[in-house]
Design a protein around this motif. Structure first.
Motif, PDB file in Angstrom:
ATOM      1  N   ASP A 156       0.835  -1.091   0.085  1.00 16.05           N
ATOM      2  CA  ASP A 156      -0.032  -0.111  -0.265  1.00 16.05           C
ATOM      3  C   ASP A 156       0.860   1.249   0.086  1.00 16.05           C
ATOM      4  O   ASP A 156       0.407   2.425   0.492  1.00 16.05           O
ATOM      5  N   GLY A 157       2.275   1.358  -0.576  1.00 17.69           N
ATOM      6  CA  GLY A 157       3.148   2.380  -0.405  1.00 17.69           C
ATOM      7  C   GLY A 157       4.458   2.095  -0.616  1.00 17.69           C
ATOM      8  O   GLY A 157       5.012   1.302  -1.571  1.00 17.69           O
ATOM      9  N   VAL A 158       5.404   2.682  -0.111  1.00 14.79           N
ATOM     10  CA  VAL A 158       6.620   2.474  -0.211  1.00 14.79           C
ATOM     11  C   VAL A 158       7.281   2.739   1.255  1.00 14.79           C
ATOM     12  O   VAL A 158       7.043   3.490   1.950  1.00 14.79           O
ATOM     13  N   LEU A 159       8.597   2.084   1.469  1.00 11.95           N
ATOM     14  CA  LEU A 159       9.579   2.463   2.321  1.00 11.95           C
ATOM     15  C   LEU A 159      10.697   2.959   1.440  1.00 11.95           C
ATOM     16  O   LEU A 159      11.175   2.383   0.404  1.00 11.95           O
ATOM     17  N   PHE A 160      11.653   4.130   2.146  1.00  8.18           N
ATOM     18  CA  PHE A 160      12.917   4.512   1.501  1.00  8.18           C
ATOM     19  C   PHE A 160      13.847   4.859   2.501  1.00  8.18           C
ATOM     20  O   PHE A 160      13.527   5.124   3.746  1.00  8.18           O
ATOM     21  N   GLY A 161      15.084   5.017   2.200  1.00 10.04           N
ATOM     22  CA  GLY A 161      16.198   5.554   3.000  1.00 10.04           C
ATOM     23  C   GLY A 161      17.366   5.627   2.261  1.00 10.04           C
ATOM     24  O   GLY A 161      17.628   5.199   0.949  1.00 10.04           O
ATOM     25  N   SER A 162      18.333   6.385   2.705  1.00  9.39           N
ATOM     26  CA  SER A 162      19.897   6.674   2.187  1.00  9.39           C
ATOM     27  C   SER A 162      20.372   5.516   1.909  1.00  9.39           C
ATOM     28  O   SER A 162      21.393   5.235   0.951  1.00  9.39           O
ATOM     29  N   GLU A 163      20.005   4.585   2.905  1.00  2.00           N
ATOM     30  CA  GLU A 163      20.771   3.057   2.635  1.00  2.00           C
ATOM     31  C   GLU A 163      19.797   1.813   2.864  1.00  2.00           C
ATOM     32  O   GLU A 163      18.770   2.164   3.632  1.00  2.00           O
ATOM     33  N   PRO A 164      20.076   0.652   2.607  1.00  2.00           N
ATOM     34  CA  PRO A 164      19.211  -0.322   2.524  1.00  2.00           C
ATOM     35  C   PRO A 164      19.005  -0.519   4.306  1.00  2.00           C
ATOM     36  O   PRO A 164      17.948  -1.151   4.631  1.00  2.00           O
ATOM     37  N   LYS A 165      20.088  -0.216   5.214  1.00  6.08           N
ATOM     38  CA  LYS A 165      19.612  -0.739   6.476  1.00  6.08           C
ATOM     39  C   LYS A 165      18.559   0.199   7.353  1.00  6.08           C
ATOM     40  O   LYS A 165      17.875  -0.486   8.120  1.00  6.08           O
ATOM     41  N   ALA A 166      18.488   1.288   6.553  1.00  5.17           N
ATOM     42  CA  ALA A 166      17.113   1.995   7.193  1.00  5.17           C
ATOM     43  C   ALA A 166      15.980   1.353   6.611  1.00  5.17           C
ATOM     44  O   ALA A 166      14.731   1.183   7.616  1.00  5.17           O
ATOM     45  N   ILE A 167      15.782   0.847   5.518  1.00  2.63           N
ATOM     46  CA  ILE A 167      14.493  -0.065   4.938  1.00  2.63           C
ATOM     47  C   ILE A 167      14.401  -1.128   5.910  1.00  2.63           C
ATOM     48  O   ILE A 167      13.325  -1.732   6.278  1.00  2.63           O
ATOM     49  N   LEU A 168      15.713  -1.953   6.064  1.00  5.33           N
ATOM     50  CA  LEU A 168      15.589  -3.252   6.611  1.00  5.33           C
ATOM     51  C   LEU A 168      15.252  -3.066   8.061  1.00  5.33           C
ATOM     52  O   LEU A 168      14.909  -4.304   8.691  1.00  5.33           O
ATOM     53  N   ALA A 169      15.164  -1.926   8.606  1.00  6.90           N
ATOM     54  CA  ALA A 169      14.721  -1.854  10.053  1.00  6.90           C
ATOM     55  C   ALA A 169      13.185  -2.096  10.218  1.00  6.90           C
ATOM     56  O   ALA A 169      12.693  -1.835  11.283  1.00  6.90           O
ATOM     57  N   ASN A 170      12.554  -1.943   9.266  1.00  5.12           N
ATOM     58  CA  ASN A 170      11.028  -1.906   9.024  1.00  5.12           C
ATOM     59  C   ASN A 170      10.511  -3.278   8.963  1.00  5.12           C
ATOM     60  O   ASN A 170      11.249  -3.992   7.918  1.00  5.12           O
ATOM     61  N   PRO A 171       9.735  -3.863   9.572  1.00  3.83           N
ATOM     62  CA  PRO A 171       9.269  -5.254   9.572  1.00  3.83           C
ATOM     63  C   PRO A 171       8.664  -5.715   8.419  1.00  3.83           C
ATOM     64  O   PRO A 171       8.652  -6.947   7.962  1.00  3.83           O
ATOM     65  N   LEU A 172       8.101  -4.770   7.599  1.00  9.25           N
ATOM     66  CA  LEU A 172       7.544  -5.039   6.337  1.00  9.25           C
ATOM     67  C   LEU A 172       8.714  -5.419   5.174  1.00  9.25           C
ATOM     68  O   LEU A 172       8.300  -6.163   4.201  1.00  9.25           O
ATOM     69  N   ALA A 173       9.901  -5.097   5.311  1.00  7.71           N
ATOM     70  CA  ALA A 173      11.100  -5.412   4.514  1.00  7.71           C
ATOM     71  C   ALA A 173      11.658  -6.696   4.692  1.00  7.71           C
ATOM     72  O   ALA A 173      12.096  -6.911   6.132  1.00  7.71           O
ATOM     73  N   LYS A 174      11.611  -7.732   3.759  1.00  9.12           N
ATOM     74  CA  LYS A 174      12.311  -8.809   4.011  1.00  9.12           C
ATOM     75  C   LYS A 174      13.697  -9.063   3.737  1.00  9.12           C
ATOM     76  O   LYS A 174      14.375  -8.184   2.613  1.00  9.12           O
ATOM     77  N   ARG A 175      14.567  -9.460   4.632  1.00  8.58           N
ATOM     78  CA  ARG A 175      15.881  -9.739   4.728  1.00  8.58           C
ATOM     79  C   ARG A 175      16.125 -10.690   3.632  1.00  8.58           C
ATOM     80  O   ARG A 175      16.709 -11.816   4.267  1.00  8.58           O
TER      81      ARG A 175
END
Length: 611
Positions: A156-175
């Motif tokens: 339903d949207g998007v996560l973003f960040g200067s680096e992947p680690k910022a996105i991976l800190a959100n539970p919605l992002a699969k590692r």
């Protein structure tokens, strides 16, 4: 310079997700040690960490402007070097400013021009704007890809960040990392937009990405364009000098201590000399990296004919800089904690070993004395400085030049990787597909003969693939210690102009980087102006190679380690027990890759989707 992150969701109330937003923002603390800020409304949340460089008290973020139709909020990383001119233009158009920061110039520029503000900017930047007036997120990255920006689409949207680690800190992002992600790690094809992590992407350089309730769209606002070059030699050399002079002048602007990274080559020497000119009575500060005992015990190898130290001294004395050598010992270089710091900075197991670690340690030391550094990065890609660019077999090869070359920091055979995994990845087929795709993007002039077109391809590949990888490396390792590194050679005006100069002009004096040398040789000692290309240094101390072996042996005591899903255990055992004198460049790269992969798996715990 800063770290940014955020989350847009059209189905949930993000005011209830402050804890997650804070976690995403904390991962960017290294990029912004001076201040932190968050902003949230129902469908958008923005996080920011600040490294204060311009308008120290006034550039706090997220920065918002309330309009009659809704709030417009910005998180911004980078520098707009023409912000003074833009602010004057915006004031004439009726905008009113409350700070002296370039951040507010970008925000009010968006209010005036929308996403087309990017076309007005000269600089390095990555930013995101939530425009509540139309419920839309706008993400924009600079033309050359100096500043990183990643995104991850959700249902339903998007996560973003200067680096992947910022996105991976959100539970919605699969590692997770799939086969294509592993190919990117091992193939060195540097595919535009690829982020290695599954379902994660980079905003490509020169691109605007917009996200609203109807989905995600991309628009390119700048790309390399082929056009006739009509200037003669003298005019071309003069224009290069003019552009470099203006660019260095602009990039010296800061409200914090500045310096230049000095390596003893023509690229960094040029920046040092120009900086000294523009600073006038203020003495330019320079820093260089060296290794304990290297100057006295240097031995020419496949990549380097001479040590850097004598040439660094020549430049420092020539311009009268306040110079300091950062001398590193092999024990520190081989410390696993330094490897861990570099891996966390880069988020990926790149395998460049001491060349990454020494750069990280250099930046860490410089940060104690300066906040902004100018770097000669990218001059080789722009002016044709790499030795392999001048080898006929490589000029004609159907392969990425940095892989076709038989020496260098990249191991095209992925030494040490499990043979069954390599067979499943089909790296050569992947590289070839990527190469053909990259070449298809190069426009050809009717007046270009076959050789001229081949050399245009050579430069285009370096500018759109190889250079981006080096810019990412420099950004990540510098921002990991809160140091802002500026890259004057990446001024888009210079890149665009030199790209279209024919190869005969780029080599008019019979050597590499002729146009650069012609433009600046009057400012440099002859020893540096005519010094052949020498890559970033690497330690020759045998202790370092022995320590790699000792760490590999410790890894072998844990045969169930996840790294052996990727690495051939028998190969590692053989490499770890070689006589140190028998460890060549390729074996050492394989050891570096193994240790990187093992530590990366331990830190990030990714789910590997092997072929």
């Amino acid at each position: 310079m800063c770290g940014i992150t955020g989350w847009v969701s059209f189905d949930r109330d993000l005011t209830r997700e402050l804890e997650t937003l804070d976690a995403m923002t904390r991962t960017m603390a290294c990029r912004g040690p001076d201040a932190a800020g968050t902003w949230v409304e129902r469908h958008a949340a923005l996080g920011h960490r600040r490294l204060a460089v311009i308008d120290l008290p006034g550039g706090k973020q997220p920065m918002s402007v309330r309009t009659p139709d809704g709030e417009v909020s910005l998180v911004y990383s980078g520098e707009a070097y023409n912000f003074v001119e833009l602010r004057d233009e915006l004031v004439k158009r009726g905008e009113r400013f409350t700070t002296s920061s370039d951040t507010e110039v970008v925000l009010r520029g968006y209010l005036r021009w929308g996403a087309a503000v990017a076309e007005h900017l000269n600089g390095m930047y990555a930013f995101a704007i939530w425009d509540a007036r139309v419920r839309k997120l706008v993400m924009i990255r600079d033309r050359l890809g100096i500043k990183p920006l990643y995104y991850y689409r959700t249902h339903d949207g998007v996560l973003f960040g200067s680096e992947p680690k910022a996105i991976l800190a959100n539970p919605l992002a699969k590692r997770s990392v799939d086969a294509d992600g592993l190919r990117e790690v091992l193939a060195y094809s540097f595919t535009p937009g690829h982020a290695v992590w599954s379902d994660m992407h980079q905003v490509e350089p020169g691109t605007v990405v917009t996200v609203d309730a109807d989905g995600l769209r991309e628009r390119t606002y700048w790309r390399l364009e082929t056009r006739p070059h009509t200037d003669d030699l003298d005019t071309t050399v003069g224009r290069v000098r003019e552009l470099l002079d203006d660019t260095v002048r602009r990039q010296l602007v800061a409200d914090v201590p500045r310096c230049v990274l000095l390596s003893g080559g023509i690229d960094s020497g040029t920046l040092t000399a120009l900086a000294a000119k523009h600073l006038g009575d203020e003495r330019v500060r320079t820093f260089a990296v060296d290794f304990m005992g290297q100057a006295e015990n240097f031995k020419p190898d496949e990549l380097r004919d001479t040590p850097d130290a004598p040439y660094i001294l020549d430049v420092a004395e020539h311009v009268g800089s306040e110079h300091a050598d950062i001398v590193l010992d092999p024990q520190t270089l081989a410390d696993p904690e330094v490897r861990r710091a570099a891996l966390v900075a880069r988020d990926l197991p790149i395998g460049l070993g001491d060349m990454d670690f020494s750069l990280y340690l250099l930046f860490k030391e410089i940060r104690q004395r300066s906040t902004v550094a100018l770097s000669g990065e990218s001059a080789d890609e722009i002016f044709g400085g790499y030795k392999h660019m001048h080898i006929p077999q490589i000029q004609q090869a159907r392969a990425f030049p940095w892989i076709a070359v038989s020496v260098g920091p990249f191991d095209k055979d992925a030494t040490g990787v499990n043979p069954e995994l390599l067979a499943g990845l089909r790296l050569e087929e992947y590289r070839l597909d990527q190469y053909d795709s990259a070449v298809a993007q190069v426009e050809r002039l009717d007046t270009d003969d076959d050789f001229e077109h081949r050399m245009r391809i050579m430069i285009h590949l370096h500018l759109t693939r190889f250079m981006r990888s080096l810019l990412d490396r420099k950004d990540r390792l510098s921002m990991a210690v809160g140091l802002e590194v500026r890259v004057p050679f990446c001024d888009h005006r210079l890149v665009d102009y030199v790209y279209n100069a024919p190869w005969s002009l780029k080599t008019y004096d019979g050597h590499e980087k002729s146009l650069l040398r012609g433009a600046v040789k009057d400012m440099l000692p002859d020893s540096v102006a005519w010094r052949p290309k020498s890559p970033y240094p690497s330690t020759q101390d045998p202790y370092y190679a022995r320590e790699l072996q000792r760490q590999a042996i410790r890894l072998l005591t844990d045969p169930d380690n996840d790294v052996f899903q990727l690495i051939d255990q028998d190969w590692l055992n053989a490499a770890a027990t070689l006589e140190p004198a028998a460890i060549g460049r390729v074996t050492r790269l394989g050891l570096e890759r193994t240790l990187d992969l093992a530590m990366w798996l331990d830190i990030y715990r990714p789910e590997l989707k092997l072929p």
